[in-house]
Design an enzyme around this catalytic site. Structure first.
Site, PDB file in Angstrom:
ATOM      1  N   SER B 221      27.472  44.518  34.257  1.00  0.00           N
ATOM      2  CA  SER B 221      27.714  43.280  35.179  1.00  0.00           C
ATOM      3  C   SER B 221      27.662  42.205  34.581  1.00  0.00           C
ATOM      4  O   SER B 221      26.346  42.036  33.763  1.00  0.00           O
ATOM      5  CB  SER B 221      27.183  43.177  36.860  1.00  0.00           C
ATOM      6  OG  SER B 221      27.586  44.887  37.213  1.00  0.00           O
ATOM      7  N   GLU B 289      51.189  38.136  57.255  1.00  0.00           N
ATOM      8  CA  GLU B 289      50.023  37.749  57.541  1.00  0.00           C
ATOM      9  C   GLU B 289      49.264  36.353  57.016  1.00  0.00           C
ATOM     10  O   GLU B 289      49.895  36.404  55.990  1.00  0.00           O
ATOM     11  CB  GLU B 289      49.359  38.869  57.486  1.00  0.00           C
ATOM     12  CG  GLU B 289      49.923  40.084  58.575  1.00  0.00           C
ATOM     13  CD  GLU B 289      48.542  39.771  59.529  1.00  0.00           C
ATOM     14  OE1 GLU B 289      49.344  39.466  60.810  1.00  0.00           O
ATOM     15  OE2 GLU B 289      47.989  41.214  60.078  1.00  0.00           O
TER      16      GLU B 289
END
Lengths: 254, 423
Positions: B221, B289
């Site tokens: 990460s 949307e």
């Protein structure tokens, strides 16, 4: 500095949604009206909803279908199965084909859907000056403003302002988009005779019918809110416990 | 240990027997147990896990909804309402699924923001980032097709508008649209194929998520400092430190989710989608949307149809090449005094695009959308490449441990060495 970034990000994510979702809605204001189901803890006033059913049955159902509802659903509105059955039986429905292959008519039953006033949309248009009376099953979910809009529409019939050109057979309504509606002003004082002696003013009938239609559109509303309160309370307690555990696990790192 | 068996470290005889033959337990222990993770994550690093959970929630609720849904133009609307009324807890399933789509995009947009702010797309994480953009594209396709399924007015007209975009392409455009529709208008064949694809694509997403995580576990990460861990003092095992931190974030996330589902389930939707689809009546405003509005605004900002379509697709295509547009070796915006305000302004531009995307195509919204769209592209094509040359970044910390530990210095021995005992 770190906080400000978070604020920007979360603000962006959370604000974007409501801002834009409501962006298109017209800024029409409807008359102030209080409903029993307003707010996050509101529930349906059964008496009002039953009066609304009576208005629907005696007035609206002449033109408007509610084909997503069955007569058995009326038990949720506080009617006994016998009363709901009596409502069903007051309508004549077409059934069949029978053993001879012919359609036949019989009194409605609990299992039947609400009877449609017209056999099809073309018949509905033919009887209504070309306009199609919309199905009312989910009407409060299908209109900006919901129940408030329904109440405003039903009480919003006026004489057209001077100079306003009306189409033939159209009626002026203060709250209908474009102000010209094919539906006539159908509610008059004492249009229905309420069994509970409530005075049947136009405003009262409009509120009752809006309550009934909101129940029809969202029959799960009360169960949903009750469950939501429990789940959110549970989650808040769980969040506290999880955070305490997180602090404990991380304690020797900081 | 027999020949050909995996060398399992598990003591439980059953687990050991399985693990020797199929080392899933070893793999889970390596990837989610001891996996060395930078110790300085902030709560932005929760959003990957939140997205994963949301995908599972969507698939699970979707499978049960599909059991009760009828993909036919004459029955779709009523079948959805039957789910709301007659299926046990059908209203709950549907409202979770419906609002879950919005929550999924909120989470993924935050996740993308995180990646862009902290430079998680930079070498060696280019493919990690690109698989993420693929997931985003697949999500958009899935969400769009899912919105068509209830066959309300916005379903129908949204589908008509979006599929018609392809007609902008010269010569082959109309053939593409006919091919997408399976006919000469949005009709039953369109609904059928959208249902089929709406069921298929989430599993494709799950596959790409697997690749995304596989790539993540090769490079490890990124972190808020954007500085690679220099050694074991900079990392902690994923479990229990980040499993518990993700769990806490998840519970908070579920609170927000529950408020939407239980109290304002239709807040993010459009009332017109509770009107059954009618090809003869066009709604006054056709809006997608909310999560598509920024891209819709870019589409409408360009006066030319083909140009608008190309700009809209281009706005996402740029994300693919972001690792090569941003040449600065510094990852985290914390140490990029110039890039930071320009990036935050880009975020504002996206929000503004989303706002004007929901407004009618008239002034002043058209002009606003043009400025915002221009900045959107300028940020990627001009500002980022330029900043890589002229920006003088702030001094980077030597390692993760130094700024994190109060008073600096190495981690006390043993603190991170035996974390499993606390679990």
């Amino acid at each position: 500095m770190k906080l400000s970034i978070k604020a920007v990000a979360l603000g962006a994510a959370l604000l974007l949604a409501p801002l834009t979702a409501r962006a298109v809605g017209e800024a029409t204001t409807y008359p102030e009206v209080h409903f029993s189901f307003d707010g996050i803890f509101g529930s349906f006033d059964r008496a009002a909803a039953q009066r609304g059913l009576q208005v629907y049955k005696e007035v609206c159902s002449t033109c408007h279908s509610m084909h997503l509802l069955s007569y058995r659903n009326l038990v949720d509105l506080g009617l006994t199965p016998e009363q709901a059955g009596a409502v069903a039986a007051s309508f004549t429905v077409t059934d069949g084909p029978n053993d001879e292959g012919a359609m036949f008519e019989r009194p409605g039953r609990l299992a039947d859907r609400f009877r449609r006033p017209y056999p099809n949309d073309n018949a509905a248009r033919a009887s209504n000056n070309g306009a199609l009376p919309p199905d009312l099953s989910v009407i409060t979910k299908a209109r900006e403003g919901g129940a408030e809009y329904i109440h405003a529409l039903l009480t919003g019939f006026r004489d057209p302002p001077p100079g306003f050109v009306m189409g033939s057979g159209m009626n002026y309504n203060a709250y209908f988009p474009g102000h010209q509606i094919a539906m006539p002003n159908i509610l008059n004082p004492d249009q229905v005779a309420y069994g509970d002696q409530t005075p049947a003013t136009v405003d009262q009938m409009a509120r009752d019918v809006a309550t009934f239609l909101t129940w029809a559109a969202e029959p799960e509303l009360e169960q949903r809110r009750a469950m939501g309160v429990k789940i959110i309370l549970f989650l808040i307690v769980l969040a506290g416990l999880t955070y305490a555990l997180k602090r404990k696990i991380w304690a020797d790192l900081h | 240990m027999g020949i050909g068996l995996h060398n399992s470290e598990f003591k439980n005889p059953v687990i050991r027997w399985v693990d020797q033959r199929l080392p899933v337990f070893t793999m889970m222990q390596k990837e989610y147990g001891t996996f060395p993770t930078p110790k300085n994550f902030n709560y932005f690093w929760n959003f990957g896990a939140l997205a994963m959970v949301t995908l599972m929630v969507m698939i699970l609720t979707g499978v049960f909804l599909a059991m009760n849904y009828t993909a036919h133009t004459s029955m779709a609307f009523d079948s959805v309402e039957r789910i709301m009324r007659d299926v046990n807890y059908g209203w709950l399933l549907r409202y979770i699924h419906m609002n879950g789509a919005s929550m999924f995009f909120i989470v993924v947009y935050t996740h993308i923001f995180r990646g862009m702010y902290y430079g998680s797309y930079k070498a060696p994480r280019e493919l990690l980032w690109m698989t993420g953009v693929v997931i985003f594209l697949l999500m958009m396709a899935t969400a769009f097709m899912g919105y068509v399924l209830p066959w309300g007015q916005m379903s129908f007209w949204g589908a008509t508008v979006i599929t018609n975009l392809f007609s902008a392409f010269p010569i082959i455009g109309d053939s593409i649209v006919t091919w997408l529709w399976g006919g000469f208008s949005v009709d039953n064949p369109t609904l059928n194929r959208f249902f089929s694809l709406h069921y298929l694509l989430p599993f494709v997403i799950a596959g790409v998520v697997f690749l995304h995580i596989a790539a993540l576990h090769i490079t490890g990460s990124n972190n808020p400092l954007g500085v690679e861990p220099k050694g074991p003092q900079d990392t902690i095992p994923f479990h229990p430190y980040y499993t518990i931190k993700d769990s806490f974030g998840l519970v908070i996330y579920f609170v927000v989710f529950a408020v939407l589902v239980f109290f304002i389930p239709n807040y993010l939707g459009h009332p017109d989608n509770y009107i059954p689809a009618n090809p003869l009546v066009t709604p006054p405003h056709i809006v997608p949307e909310w999560y598509f509005l920024p891209f819709y605004a870019i589409l409408r900002a360009v006066p030319d149809k083909l140009g608008g379509v190309l700009m809209m697709f281009g706005s996402i295509a740029l994300l693919f090449v972001l690792p090569w547009l941003d040449g600065s070796p510094v990852r985290s915006m914390r140490f990029r005094p110039l890039a930071r305000p320009f990036f935050l302004l880009w975020v504002v531009a996206v929000v503004v695009l989303g706002y004007v995307g929901g407004k009618p195509a008239e002034e002043p919204f058209v002009t606003i959308s043009r400025f915002a769209a221009a900045y959107y592209f300028a940020y990627f094509l001009v500002i980022l490449p330029l900043l890589a040359r002229i920006e003088r970044p702030l001094p980077l910390p030597e390692s993760i441990s130094r700024p994190v530990l109060r008073g600096g210095g190495p981690l006390p021995a043993g603190a991170a060495a035996k974390p499993m005992e606390k679990a």
